[in-house]
Design an enzyme around this catalytic site. Sequence first.
Site, short mmCIF file in Angstrom:
data_model
loop_
_atom_site.label_atom_id
_atom_site.label_comp_id
_atom_site.label_asym_id
_atom_site.label_seq_id
_atom_site.Cartn_x
_atom_site.Cartn_y
_atom_site.Cartn_z
N ASP A 44 11.49 0.70 5.98
CA ASP A 44 10.64 0.99 7.13
C ASP A 44 11.11 0.20 8.36
O ASP A 44 10.58 0.34 9.46
CB ASP A 44 9.15 0.78 6.83
CG ASP A 44 8.81 -0.66 6.52
OD1 ASP A 44 9.72 -1.51 6.45
OD2 ASP A 44 7.61 -0.95 6.33
N SER A 45 12.16 -0.63 8.17
CA SER A 45 12.84 -1.25 9.32
C SER A 45 13.37 -0.16 10.25
O SER A 45 13.67 -0.44 11.42
CB SER A 45 13.98 -2.14 8.85
OG SER A 45 14.80 -1.46 7.90
N ASP A 83 10.99 3.33 1.22
CA ASP A 83 10.05 2.25 1.54
C ASP A 83 8.73 2.87 2.00
O ASP A 83 8.68 3.54 3.04
CB ASP A 83 10.68 1.45 2.69
CG ASP A 83 10.18 0.03 2.76
OD1 ASP A 83 9.38 -0.37 1.90
OD2 ASP A 83 10.61 -0.68 3.70
N LYS A 112 9.51 1.46 -2.70
CA LYS A 112 9.24 0.02 -2.56
C LYS A 112 7.86 -0.15 -1.94
O LYS A 112 7.51 0.57 -1.00
CB LYS A 112 10.30 -0.64 -1.67
CG LYS A 112 10.02 -2.13 -1.44
CD LYS A 112 11.21 -2.85 -0.81
CE LYS A 112 11.31 -2.72 0.68
NZ LYS A 112 10.13 -3.18 1.46
N GLU A 114 5.08 -3.30 -0.62
CA GLU A 114 4.96 -4.72 -0.30
C GLU A 114 3.67 -5.30 -0.87
O GLU A 114 2.63 -4.64 -0.90
CB GLU A 114 4.94 -4.91 1.23
CG GLU A 114 6.25 -4.52 1.90
CD GLU A 114 6.25 -4.81 3.41
OE1 GLU A 114 5.31 -5.46 3.91
OE2 GLU A 114 7.21 -4.37 4.07
N GLU A 182 11.85 -11.88 0.53
CA GLU A 182 12.25 -11.98 1.94
C GLU A 182 11.81 -13.32 2.53
O GLU A 182 10.65 -13.73 2.39
CB GLU A 182 11.62 -10.81 2.74
CG GLU A 182 12.02 -10.82 4.21
CD GLU A 182 11.79 -9.51 4.94
OE1 GLU A 182 11.44 -8.50 4.28
OE2 GLU A 182 11.99 -9.49 6.16
#
Length: 280
Positions: A44-45, A83, A112, A114, A182
């Site tokens: 999602d960057s 993501d 993915k 978080e 991270e």
Amino acid sequence: MKKTIKKIQKLKSEGKKITALTAYDYPTAKFIDNAGIDIILVGDSAANVVLGYDSTTKISIDEMVMLTSAVGRGAKNALIVGDMPFLTYNISYEEALKNAGKFISAGADGVKIEGGNDYTIGLTKRLTQAGIPVMAHLGFTPQYINTIGGNLIQGKDFETIIKILDAAKKLEEVGAFSIVLEMVPKEGAEFISKNLTMPTIGIGAGNACDGQILVINDLIGKFDDFSPKFARKYFDSKNMIINAAKKYIEDVTSGNFPNDDESFSLKDEEIVKLENYKQN
Ligand code: KIV
């Protein structure tokens, strides 16, 4: 040969490093797949480095799914992970399952998510049971930036490292196949990596993690709004693009582009007809 979650996990048990990069488009995915990358994360960057939003919380599921399908068409061997964006998995398990399914239909091999609270642990179990492999993500989790209170290193002392490890172990127990760590101090990330069976994929977490991931646009110098300390730049796309555009502008304005080799030509007899044609 297609990389599966089993093959990725085997790399850890054989003491081999896992390589991962983000990608968001067909050609980049194709090129890094050809280079032999193990995992491609459609991160999602993309919100920041592709779409120009000021936060990853602003990218939508539709945007992410579109990018994932392009990557899916480009990469034939790498394990592709989609993501899940902000609030597309936190409202209910049902909605999360539907949204995760969209990534799989678009070509991802897993998703993915978080965080490591009870909800996320339960969701990891549900997704895994439904046949959707889950990559976990702990340490600094950008989607929680507002509750974390900034872009802050996580796990700065013994207690918080143990908290991360405990959450990671629970995620592993319910089926997560790997975990991104991270912005965690390197000694803490090493301790966590040694105490987990699933591979850790570090970003800003030192080199003792089982693998490493970087944002491709940082790696190739194609994003300059900010540059994290841990992002190693291998290539200067920004200046290459600027210089190519400047040269192109110069060539067009001077009449040097296109040249004869870059143009199509009429046969001589057609040119003669044009020359002899008199308009009324
Ligand atoms: O979105 C992303 O690119 C990521 C990586 C930094 C792990 O989550």
